[in-house]
Design an enzyme around this catalytic site. Sequence first.
Site, mmCIF file in Angstrom:
data_model
loop_
_atom_site.group_PDB
_atom_site.id
_atom_site.type_symbol
_atom_site.label_atom_id
_atom_site.label_comp_id
_atom_site.label_asym_id
_atom_site.label_seq_id
_atom_site.Cartn_x
_atom_site.Cartn_y
_atom_site.Cartn_z
ATOM 1 N N CYS A 129 -16.367 -7.444 13.732
ATOM 2 C CA CYS A 129 -15.590 -8.356 14.577
ATOM 3 C C CYS A 129 -14.824 -7.641 15.684
ATOM 4 O O CYS A 129 -14.280 -8.297 16.577
ATOM 5 C CB CYS A 129 -14.624 -9.172 13.724
ATOM 6 S SG CYS A 129 -13.361 -8.182 12.884
ATOM 7 N N ASP A 179 0.861 -1.187 0.000
ATOM 8 C CA ASP A 179 0.000 0.000 0.000
ATOM 9 C C ASP A 179 0.893 1.231 0.000
ATOM 10 O O ASP A 179 1.651 1.457 0.948
ATOM 11 C CB ASP A 179 -0.915 0.004 1.231
ATOM 12 C CG ASP A 179 -1.817 1.224 1.265
ATOM 13 O OD1 ASP A 179 -2.699 1.338 0.393
ATOM 14 O OD2 ASP A 179 -1.623 2.078 2.157
ATOM 15 N N CYS A 209 -13.101 -2.616 13.427
ATOM 16 C CA CYS A 209 -14.169 -3.196 12.611
ATOM 17 C C CYS A 209 -15.451 -3.274 13.429
ATOM 18 O O CYS A 209 -15.447 -3.765 14.565
ATOM 19 C CB CYS A 209 -13.759 -4.583 12.118
ATOM 20 S SG CYS A 209 -15.032 -5.430 11.160
ATOM 21 N N CYS A 234 -12.401 -10.332 8.860
ATOM 22 C CA CYS A 234 -13.713 -10.950 8.611
ATOM 23 C C CYS A 234 -14.298 -10.592 7.248
ATOM 24 O O CYS A 234 -15.271 -11.210 6.810
ATOM 25 C CB CYS A 234 -14.697 -10.563 9.707
ATOM 26 S SG CYS A 234 -15.139 -8.807 9.722
ATOM 27 N N ASP A 283 -3.129 1.592 6.875
ATOM 28 C CA ASP A 283 -2.265 1.214 5.763
ATOM 29 C C ASP A 283 -1.950 -0.279 5.771
ATOM 30 O O ASP A 283 -1.926 -0.926 4.715
ATOM 31 C CB ASP A 283 -0.976 2.030 5.806
ATOM 32 C CG ASP A 283 -1.235 3.521 5.662
ATOM 33 O OD1 ASP A 283 -2.231 3.870 5.016
ATOM 34 O OD2 ASP A 283 -0.431 4.320 6.181
ATOM 35 N N GLU A 343 -1.751 -1.584 -5.888
ATOM 36 C CA GLU A 343 -3.013 -0.958 -6.253
ATOM 37 C C GLU A 343 -2.793 -0.022 -7.435
ATOM 38 O O GLU A 343 -1.771 0.672 -7.509
ATOM 39 C CB GLU A 343 -3.577 -0.180 -5.061
ATOM 40 C CG GLU A 343 -5.008 0.261 -5.238
ATOM 41 C CD GLU A 343 -5.582 0.885 -3.988
ATOM 42 O OE1 GLU A 343 -6.797 1.167 -3.969
ATOM 43 O OE2 GLU A 343 -4.819 1.093 -3.021
ATOM 44 N N CYS A 372 -12.417 -5.069 6.228
ATOM 45 C CA CYS A 372 -11.703 -5.667 7.353
ATOM 46 C C CYS A 372 -10.947 -6.879 6.825
ATOM 47 O O CYS A 372 -11.543 -7.789 6.235
ATOM 48 C CB CYS A 372 -12.682 -6.077 8.449
ATOM 49 S SG CYS A 372 -11.915 -7.013 9.789
#
Length: 417
Positions: free
Chosen positions: A349, A191, A346, A330, A356, A275, A327
């Site tokens: 969860c 990232d 999150c 999960c 990052d 990305e 997340c």
Amino acid sequence: MHLRYSYRVYPTAGQRASLARTFGCARVVYNDALAVRKEARKGGLPYPKSADLQKLVITEAKKTAERAWLASVGVDPLIQSLRDLDTAYRNFFDSVSGKRKGRPVGLPQFKSKRDTRQSLRFTRNGFRVRGNGKLNLAKIGDVRVKWSRALPADPSSVTIVLDSAGRYHASFVVDVESDVLPEVDAEVGIDLGLTTYAVLSGGSVIDNPRFLCKAEKKLKAAQRELSRKAKGSKNRAKARIKVARAHAKVADTRMDWLHKQTTRIIRETQAVYLEDLNVRGLGRGRLAKSVHDAGWSTFRRLLEEKAVRYGRNIGIVHRAFPSSQLCSECGHRDGPKPLTVRAWACSACGVLHDRDLNAARNILAAGQADRLNAPGGPVRPGVAIPRQARPVERGTHLGDLRTTGVRAAGTGGVPAR
């Protein structure tokens, strides 16, 4: 594969004058050939062929009083300038027809003698590397070269480049075999950012060196000194070179750092996933200077080139993939968050995430899912892949993220089981 090896060269005063004369002759030949083709287009005449242009603007032109000085330089750089014109037209036609991807390419333009960057290309007939390490150029002589490393094979061509800082470089084209590295089990998602340059899915962080920001004070002083010089004066020319050298030092330092980082990543991992950032759009915003200083596009390009050379895999995750909203534990999509939020929990969860690091893990999972589902892979699970995946993979389908808010198996970051 063809690679370029670049070295500093140090021509003498007489050789610099010969190179300047050759630069000018190659530019004139290029402009004359371009003018002939433009006139043919205006008159509705057939497109002039390369052989006819060479005879007209080089062979016949040397016999005229206006272009007799073309005979004072080697013919090889003049012919290569016509090849460059052919390449420019070919790129334009391929761009118009859709064969060439990327940004649109326009028609060739006339070259100016005021350009601060000049280049010449010599083929096998126009240069030779002597036993004493000097580079012999036709009608220029033996030029001293600073050999930082040995050439892996005999070069097929060399390009002499004069940059805006007044430095001369020799760029050799060498045909080498791919140097495939031993396979490793590690794969990584990256990232990219500005606060930290890159966060890897394994947890390691690459700090942002900010080369331009550190050199900005010196650059401002050099630019201020340039602005005070009278236009057209010799002092202004000296001040311009001083500014160009300051910028060149920043660019060279950044490129050296990027080479070291990308080489380390390629050697340590079998597959790298990035990305697809909209760098051009980000470069027009309020963070434009920081974005350009980071050099994300160069970082990606170097990774892709070295992956092909060393037998590694590169996966590019679609820019619409919500890596910062999912997340990584999960798979719950928690919605968009402003850039000021660097950590979040999150709501499904309750796991606390670093923004990052969580994005890097999602990019890794999404890239792995795309690689497993890439065209040419096995249809049934458990069947060995008969060939290596393509070096550059692009994609990442987003599944049902927009409709349900929960990622689909094998598409939102977790490989299908």
